[in-house]
Design an enzyme around this catalytic site. Structure first.
Site, PDB file in Angstrom:
ATOM      1  N   TYR A 134       0.864  -1.185   0.000  1.00 39.11           N
ATOM      2  CA  TYR A 134       0.000   0.000   0.000  1.00 39.11           C
ATOM      3  C   TYR A 134       0.894   1.226   0.000  1.00 39.11           C
ATOM      4  CZ  TYR A 134      -3.861   3.063   1.591  1.00 39.11           C
ATOM      5  OH  TYR A 134      -4.811   4.051   1.717  1.00 39.11           O
ATOM      6  N   LYS A 162      -1.484  -1.667  -3.957  1.00 40.10           N
ATOM      7  CA  LYS A 162      -2.449  -0.581  -4.043  1.00 40.10           C
ATOM      8  C   LYS A 162      -1.622   0.693  -4.175  1.00 40.10           C
ATOM      9  CE  LYS A 162      -6.053   1.973  -1.632  1.00 40.10           C
ATOM     10  NZ  LYS A 162      -6.697   2.285  -0.331  1.00 40.10           N
TER      11      LYS A 162
END
Length: 303
Positions: A134, A162
């Site tokens: 992330y 992500k």
């Protein structure tokens, strides 16, 4: 594990006493399963993990697994300032049978890329679960870049990222140099660009209350390869994305859930809920978006 489709970072409903409302949390999860999203993330920033105690995070993850079971993939966030704390969240995810973990940079610490890679690989060794990285430098203070990906990308568990930097250069770097790390859109107004560069998933907070509309964009771009249709859906979504950038992101997501009949309550301090004018504006944006996307997906001319 393959990350494909819409992954919803679930909100955490709170009762009037500002404690976690587990029944309302279960209702949120059930609504997402019914809407046919492709996976659920618990312990992300949309879920207000930063405002929760460690025990609350352990309990929420376990409760989510009890509710979801094996019906959808469940990804547990491990975000924390201390590596030791992230390791404990990762171990707990393993114990409850989570399908994957979300690994971010430790906020405030400002590690080098090498230090940040060691942080991620330490979490990896503790859990031995599939990992979605992330990258969110606006919140964490540091960017995951070339050196970081070169180190962590050697782990078989690092399967997706992500990417929430907003930097198209980083998207291009990942797509060209690290194609074995599956791209997942984490910057909502760039979803169309992510799909064009080969992303097959989107972790999107708005899918808490507009799941079918987010699924429609994924299906148009990834499954149907129809980017004319995708552009039309994206154009309808942009007013929502603009609204979410007013500085009250989690509050807006929670009120969006309230609009569709889910009970989510307020947000924990220091955040404050939307005011009446903001609520009315969001309701108008949501109504227009739903109407337009329904028109497009009905087979109407969208050129």
């Amino acid at each position: 594990m393959k990350f494909e489709g819409i992954y919803t970072p679930a909100v955490t409903p709170l009762g009037p006493d500002m404690q976690v409302d587990k029944a309302a949390f279960a209702a949120v999860l059930e609504s997402l399963i019914e809407a046919k999203v492709h996976g659920i993330v618990v312990g992300g920033s949309t879920g207000e993990y930063y405002a929760q105690s460690a025990q609350e995070r352990f309990d929420l993850a376990a409760h989510a697994k009890d509710v979801v079971g094996t019906r959808l993939p469940l990804i547990i966030g491990t975000g924390a300032t201390r590596t030791e704390d992230s390791v404990e969240y990762a171990k707990a995810a393993k114990e409850i049978g989570a399908d994957a973990i979300l690994v971010s940079s430790p906020p405030y610490a400002l590690p080098t890329e090498r230090e940040n890679a060691v942080h991620a690989l330490t979490i990896d060794r503790a859990a031995n679960l599939p990992i979605m990285l992330y990258n969110y430098p606006a919140r964490m203070g540091v960017m995951m870049g070339d050196e970081y990906f070169s180190r962590v990308g050697k782990s078989k568990n690092v399967v997706a990222i992500k990417e929430s930097s907003g930097d198209m250069g980083n998207l291009h770097l990942l797509a060209r140099k690290f194609p074995h790390i599956s791209l997942s859109c984490g910057w909502d107004d760039q979803a169309l660009e992510f799909f064009a560069w080969g992303a097959k998933s989107w972790v999107c907070a708005g899918s808490n209350f507009l799941p079918r509309e987010h699924v429609a964009l994924y299906e148009a771009c990834v499954l149907e390869k129809n980017f004319d249709k995708g552009r039309a859906i994206m154009a309808a979504m942009l007013p929502l994305m603009d609204f979410l950038e007013i500085g009250k992101f989690v509050q807006s997501i929670k009120h969006g859930c309230e609009i569709i009949g889910l009970k989510t309550g307020s947000v924990r301090a220091p955040l404050r809920p939307l005011n009446s004018e903001e609520k009315r504006s969001l309701q108008t944006v949501v109504a227009n978006l739903k109407r337009t996307v329904a028109h497009i997906t009905s087979g109407a001319n969208y050129a």
